[in-house]
Write a protein that holds these residues in place. Sequence first.
Motif, short mmCIF file in Angstrom:
data_model
loop_
_atom_site.label_atom_id
_atom_site.label_comp_id
_atom_site.label_asym_id
_atom_site.label_seq_id
_atom_site.Cartn_x
_atom_site.Cartn_y
_atom_site.Cartn_z
N LEU A 9 0.83 -1.20 0.00
CA LEU A 9 0.00 0.00 0.00
C LEU A 9 0.87 1.26 0.00
N ALA A 10 1.94 1.23 0.78
CA ALA A 10 2.84 2.37 0.81
C ALA A 10 3.51 2.56 -0.56
N GLY A 11 3.96 1.45 -1.15
CA GLY A 11 4.56 1.53 -2.47
C GLY A 11 3.57 2.00 -3.52
N PHE A 12 2.32 1.57 -3.40
CA PHE A 12 1.26 1.98 -4.32
C PHE A 12 1.09 3.50 -4.29
N ALA A 13 0.98 4.07 -3.09
CA ALA A 13 0.79 5.51 -2.96
C ALA A 13 1.97 6.28 -3.52
N SER A 14 3.18 5.80 -3.25
CA SER A 14 4.37 6.46 -3.77
C SER A 14 4.41 6.42 -5.29
N ALA A 15 4.05 5.28 -5.88
CA ALA A 15 4.09 5.14 -7.34
C ALA A 15 3.04 6.00 -8.02
N VAL A 16 1.87 6.15 -7.41
CA VAL A 16 0.85 7.03 -7.97
C VAL A 16 1.38 8.44 -8.11
N SER A 17 2.03 8.94 -7.07
CA SER A 17 2.53 10.32 -7.09
C SER A 17 3.67 10.50 -8.08
N LEU A 18 4.40 9.42 -8.36
CA LEU A 18 5.51 9.50 -9.32
C LEU A 18 5.02 9.57 -10.75
N ARG A 19 4.08 8.73 -11.11
CA ARG A 19 3.70 8.56 -12.52
C ARG A 19 2.53 9.44 -12.95
N ALA A 20 1.81 10.05 -12.01
CA ALA A 20 0.60 10.78 -12.37
C ALA A 20 0.88 11.98 -13.27
N THR A 21 2.07 12.56 -13.19
CA THR A 21 2.35 13.76 -13.97
C THR A 21 2.65 13.47 -15.43
N ASP A 22 3.11 12.27 -15.76
CA ASP A 22 3.61 12.01 -17.12
C ASP A 22 2.58 12.28 -18.21
N PRO A 23 1.32 11.80 -18.09
CA PRO A 23 0.39 12.03 -19.18
C PRO A 23 -0.24 13.42 -19.22
N VAL A 126 10.82 -13.55 -5.39
CA VAL A 126 9.37 -13.69 -5.52
C VAL A 126 8.66 -12.71 -4.58
N ALA A 127 9.16 -12.56 -3.34
CA ALA A 127 8.53 -11.63 -2.39
C ALA A 127 8.60 -10.20 -2.91
N ILE A 128 9.76 -9.81 -3.44
CA ILE A 128 9.90 -8.46 -3.98
C ILE A 128 8.99 -8.28 -5.18
N SER A 129 8.84 -9.34 -6.00
CA SER A 129 7.96 -9.23 -7.16
C SER A 129 6.51 -9.05 -6.72
N ARG A 130 6.12 -9.67 -5.60
CA ARG A 130 4.75 -9.47 -5.08
C ARG A 130 4.57 -8.03 -4.61
N PHE A 131 5.57 -7.49 -3.94
CA PHE A 131 5.53 -6.08 -3.57
C PHE A 131 5.45 -5.20 -4.81
N LEU A 132 6.17 -5.60 -5.86
CA LEU A 132 6.17 -4.83 -7.09
C LEU A 132 4.80 -4.77 -7.74
N ILE A 133 3.97 -5.79 -7.54
CA ILE A 133 2.63 -5.73 -8.11
C ILE A 133 1.90 -4.48 -7.61
N ALA A 134 2.01 -4.20 -6.31
CA ALA A 134 1.36 -3.02 -5.74
C ALA A 134 1.97 -1.75 -6.31
N VAL A 135 3.31 -1.72 -6.42
CA VAL A 135 3.97 -0.53 -6.97
C VAL A 135 3.54 -0.31 -8.42
N ILE A 136 3.50 -1.38 -9.19
CA ILE A 136 3.12 -1.27 -10.60
C ILE A 136 1.65 -0.86 -10.74
N LEU A 137 0.78 -1.41 -9.89
CA LEU A 137 -0.61 -0.99 -9.92
C LEU A 137 -0.73 0.50 -9.58
N GLY A 138 0.15 0.99 -8.71
CA GLY A 138 0.18 2.42 -8.45
C GLY A 138 0.56 3.21 -9.69
N GLN A 139 1.53 2.69 -10.43
CA GLN A 139 1.91 3.33 -11.69
C GLN A 139 0.75 3.30 -12.68
N VAL A 140 0.04 2.15 -12.71
CA VAL A 140 -1.11 2.03 -13.60
C VAL A 140 -2.16 3.09 -13.26
#
Length: 380
Positions: A9-23, A126-140
């Motif tokens: 969840l923390a990674g998700f929130a951080s990723a949203v703030s990073l990628r939201a400006t690009d488009p 594998v654990a880091i990749s599971r965490f990455l799912i949340a980060v990537i969904l934040g980017q999405v």
Amino acid sequence: MPLILLLGLAGFASAVSLRATDPMLGLVAGDLGVTLQQAALLSSAYTLPYALMQVVLGPVGDAIGKALLIRIALAVLTVGLALSAVAPTYGTVMAARILAGGFAGGIIPGAMALIGDRVPWSGRQVAISRFLIAVILGQVCGSAAGGPVAELLGWRAVFGLSAGLTALVCAATLLGLRGQGGPRARLSFADARSRYVSVLANPVSLAVFATVALEGFLVLGAFPFVAPMLGGHGGSGAFEAGIVLVAFAGGGVLYSLTVRHLVAGLGQWRMMQAGGVLFGLCYLSMALPLAWPAVGAVFLVAGFAFYMLHNSLQTQATELAPTARGSAVALFAASFFLGQGAGPVVYGALAHRAGFTAPFLLAGTLMIALGFLGVRLIRR
């Protein structure tokens, strides 16, 4: 709440703030009366402080506890995003982005270091990749919602909604990360220096940091130019750019779901090489007369290929210095975001001279080489 979920969840929130400006950079440029190249620097205003603050935040996390660092970083990120939403001028938006980016650097690296502390090496990728799912969904979500919300409600609403999300996640971590900090150590300049010395004493460290810096420069440094590049493929606005960037993140989710089989079938080294080649071919295909939906499909494959290389590098970073894991992952993140932050500056000049497709052609060519060069350097 399970640790990986809460960190996600923390990674998700951080990723949203990073990628939201690009488009939405075109809308920001028009509203603030600046050029597209100047608006693209707002991405660097987030990523460069993110990278530079790692030098401070890594040892701080090792000393005060990575869980506490994550909570502090989320709180300051919330403030920075709220200020971005109300800042009246280009300069004040830039300052707010610098504040947000500087402290956002404590979230994802701190979470990966905490995973390194809690998960054995055999299951760590594998654990880091599971965490990455949340980060990537934040980017999405950042990429997908950033463009449409900016067109409907204005770009300031994007920052305001991001601030509200980050505030909620910060509140969740205040309760959920209690007792996860681990033992604390003395925080001093000498202690920080000794931690960095232990990281850099490992000869693998410089190879990993150099590879991920080039990766950030070549791959994500070009993202602010996705929207104008799509103009040559029939895409004309923030909406199309958001869809294409969502496709890239979707490729990362597909990778995360198949990583166990990829590692078992290819092994880490061949997976890195294959990722570099596949990604390079995707960016090179931007020279073809593709319609913008086809570009989205290519970016889906590119996202999958990128994480084949990047996730392997992340896993390497968590084992460079087990007694200074926070500092090691911080240097890794600093290298990645320094490369990413330099991208808009270099690519902006290149695009001005050779067109908006040129950055993608250059990055694609060099990524093919990077997959093989990175493996060779790290294995040596």
